[in-house]
Design an enzyme around this catalytic site. Structure first.
Site, PDB file in Angstrom:
ATOM      1  N   GLN A 100       3.514 -14.724  22.394  1.00 46.89           N
ATOM      2  CA  GLN A 100       2.139 -14.692  22.894  1.00 46.89           C
ATOM      3  C   GLN A 100       2.108 -15.398  24.247  1.00 46.89           C
ATOM      4  OE1 GLN A 100      -1.279 -17.030  21.783  1.00 46.89           O
ATOM      5  NE2 GLN A 100      -2.433 -15.174  21.279  1.00 46.89           N
ATOM      6  N   TYR A 181      -9.908 -18.761  26.694  1.00 52.49           N
ATOM      7  CA  TYR A 181      -8.929 -19.084  27.721  1.00 52.49           C
ATOM      8  C   TYR A 181      -9.126 -18.168  28.937  1.00 52.49           C
ATOM      9  CZ  TYR A 181      -7.174 -21.933  23.929  1.00 52.49           C
ATOM     10  OH  TYR A 181      -7.088 -22.861  22.924  1.00 52.49           O
ATOM     11  N   ARG A 228      -4.665  -9.557  22.499  1.00 54.43           N
ATOM     12  CA  ARG A 228      -5.569 -10.190  21.529  1.00 54.43           C
ATOM     13  C   ARG A 228      -6.892 -10.528  22.201  1.00 54.43           C
ATOM     14  NH1 ARG A 228      -5.533 -15.673  17.809  1.00 54.43           N
ATOM     15  NH2 ARG A 228      -5.869 -14.581  15.855  1.00 54.43           N
ATOM     16  N   GLY A 319      -3.313 -16.512   9.704  1.00 54.78           N
ATOM     17  CA  GLY A 319      -2.988 -17.730  10.424  1.00 54.78           C
ATOM     18  C   GLY A 319      -2.603 -18.858   9.486  1.00 54.78           C
ATOM     19  N   ARG A 320      -3.619 -19.540   8.967  1.00 58.42           N
ATOM     20  CA  ARG A 320      -3.333 -20.715   8.145  1.00 58.42           C
ATOM     21  C   ARG A 320      -2.414 -20.408   6.962  1.00 58.42           C
ATOM     22  NH1 ARG A 320      -9.590 -22.235   8.776  1.00 58.42           N
ATOM     23  NH2 ARG A 320      -9.502 -19.971   8.743  1.00 58.42           N
TER      24      ARG A 320
END
Ligand code: 8OZ
Length: 365
Positions: A100, A181, A228, A319-320
Site C-alpha cells: 500500500q 490522507y 482504496r 482488518g482487526r
C-alpha cells in the site's frame, strides 16, 4: 458446496487463491530511523500467506509522505531490501502481496519531516486530528500548501514507490486514496480550497487522484494497481459534506478507463459504523467501476459470504481480524472460532500481538 468467498479470483494480473483479503494495517514496527520493515515483518506477513491477497501496511512514498513514527517507507534502497524477505516469505507459502503506497499529506508532524519542515497539503489548513510522534499522540502540525510546481515531484515519488515495490518483490501496489490522507484531502472541499487546476470544481478536486492513478499505472502496469477509497468516512479530520457522492462518483468515473486490478472501499466510517449519510450509496459508486471490487469495514463470516455470493463484492478485506488470526481464511472456511484482537498491541512494540496469535493448528496442538 464451497461458498464463493473461498474460491479463487483474478484481479488484473493478481491471482488470489481465495477472496479473503488482509486489509492494510498500520503496525508501527519499522525502524525509527530508516523506516525499514522490522526484523519480525517477514514472519508476520508470511504467517498470513493464506489470505487470497495481503495488502501491506501503509508505506510512505517519501519522507514527506510520512505521518507517524515507525511506519515503513518504500523510497530508499535499504527499505526495498527490507521488504524483500517479506515478499519472499509470502511467496514461499503461495501467497500474493501488494504494497500500500501512501502519502499522508497534512496528517503529519514537523518532527517527522526533513529539517523539521511543515507537512504539505492541498491547502494550508490544519486537520482536526492527532498523530503518533514516537512518544505519544500529538496534534498534527499546520501544513503548507503544495505549490502547483511541486505536484509533478509528488507524482514522481508515487511512480518511484511503485517501481520500488515491484523491485522488492511485491505483486503490485494499492494506492492509498482513503482515510483523510493526501489524495482524500484533494477530494474534499474542507481540506482543499485551492484556486488553481487542483481545487474548486469536482473536476479540479478529482484531478490529483486521476494523475496518481495514471502515473502509478504507467510505472508498473494498471493490472497490478489497486485503489482504496473511503468516500463517506470522516477519517483524520476530513469532512464528509454534501459534495461527497458527486465527487467520488466523478473520481471513480475518471479512473475507471485505466483498467486497474481492483477498487477497494471502506464502507462507512473507517473501523466504525457502516452507516452512510442520507442519500449516499456504496453500490451506486461501485457500479461506476468495471473491475474487481473489494469491500471492507465490519464484515464477519456471514456478511462476507453473503456479499460475495450475491455479487455485491468480489472479495472482502478484514482488518482487526487479520491481526489476530493469521489463518483467517482457513478459519472462516471451516467456521472455526476466531482469536480476539488486542488493541494494546496494535501500534508499536515487538512480537507480542504481532507474530504470536496462534493458528488453529497451533491452538489445537
Ligand atoms: C491507524 C493508525 C495510523 C494510520 C489509515 C494508515 O487509517 C492508516 C492508519 C491507521 O489508513
Amino acid at each position: 458446496m464451497t461458498a464463493k468467498l473461498f474460491t479463487p479470483l483474478e484481479a488484473g494480473a493478481l491471482r488470489l487463491r481465495n477472496r479473503v483479503v488482509m486489509a492494510p494495517l498500520t503496525r508501527n514496527r519499522a525502524t525509527p530511523d530508516g523506516a525499514v520493515p522490522g526484523p519480525l515483518a517477514p514472519d508476520y506477513y508470511g504467517q498470513r500467506a493464506g489470505f487470497g491477497l495481503i495488502i501491506s501496511e501503509g508505506t510512505q512514498i517519501s519522507q514527506q509522505g510520512q505521518g507517524y513514527a515507525s511506519t515503513p517507507g518504500i523510497f530508499s534502497t535499504a527499505q526495498v531490501e527490507g521488504w524483500q524477505p517479506v515478499t519472499e516469505a509470502v511467496h514461499a507459502r503461495g501467497g500474493t502481496i501488494v504494497a500500500q503506497i501512501w502519502h499522508v499529506g497534512r496528517v503529519s508532524h514537523t518532527s517527522l519531516q526533513a529539517g523539521g519542515a511543515a507537512p504539505v497539503a492541498p491547502s494550508a489548513l490544519r486537520a482536526e486530528s492527532k498523530t503518533y510522534d514516537g512518544t505519544g499522540f500529538v496534534p498534527v502540525s499546520e501544513p503548507r500548501a503544495l505549490g502547483i510546481d511541486e505536484i509533478p515531484k509528488v507524482l514522481a515519488d508515487y511512480a518511484r514507490a511503485a517501481r520500488n515495490a515491484r523491485a522488492a518483490g511485491f505483486d503490485g501496489v494499492e494506492i492509498h486514496g482513503a482515510n483523510g490522507y493526501l489524495i482524500d484531502q484533494f477530494l474534499r472541499p474542507s481540506a482543499n480550497v485551492r484556486t488553481d487546476a487542483y481545487g474548486g470544481s469536482v473536476e479540479n478536486r478529482t484531478r490529483f487522484l486521476e494523475e496518481v492513478v495514471e502515473t502509478v499505472a504507467g510505472a508498473i502496469g494498471a493490472d497490478r494497481v489497486g485503489l482504496r477509497l473511503s468516500p463517506f468516512s470522516p477519517a483524520n479530520g476530513v469532512v464528509v459534506d454534501e459534495t461527497a457522492s458527486e465527487t467520488f462518483a466523478r473520481g471513480i468515473e475518471r479512473i475507471a478507463p485505466y483498467g486497474l486490478a481492483f477498487l477497494h472501499m471502506v464502507e462507512g466510517t473507517t473501523g466504525g459504523s457502516r452507516d452512510l449519510p442520507a442519500g449516499a450509496s456504496i453500490e451506486a459508486l461501485r457500479t461506476l467501476f468495471p473491475g474487481v471490487y473489494i469491500a471492507n469495514n465490519g464484515y464477519d463470516r456471514e456478511t462476507a459470504i453473503t456479499a460475495v455470493e450475491t455479487g455485491r463484492a468480489d472479495a472482502v478485506a478484514f482488518g482487526r481480524l487479520a491481526i489476530s488470526n493469521p489463518d483467517l481464511a482457513e478459519r472462516l472456511h471451516l467456521g472455526a472460532p476466531l482469536n480476539e484482537p488486542d488493541r494494546a498491541t496494535f501500534y508499536g512494540g515487538g512480537a507480542a500481538g504481532y507474530i504470536d496469535y496462534p493458528t488453529l493448528e497451533a491452538a489445537s496442538a
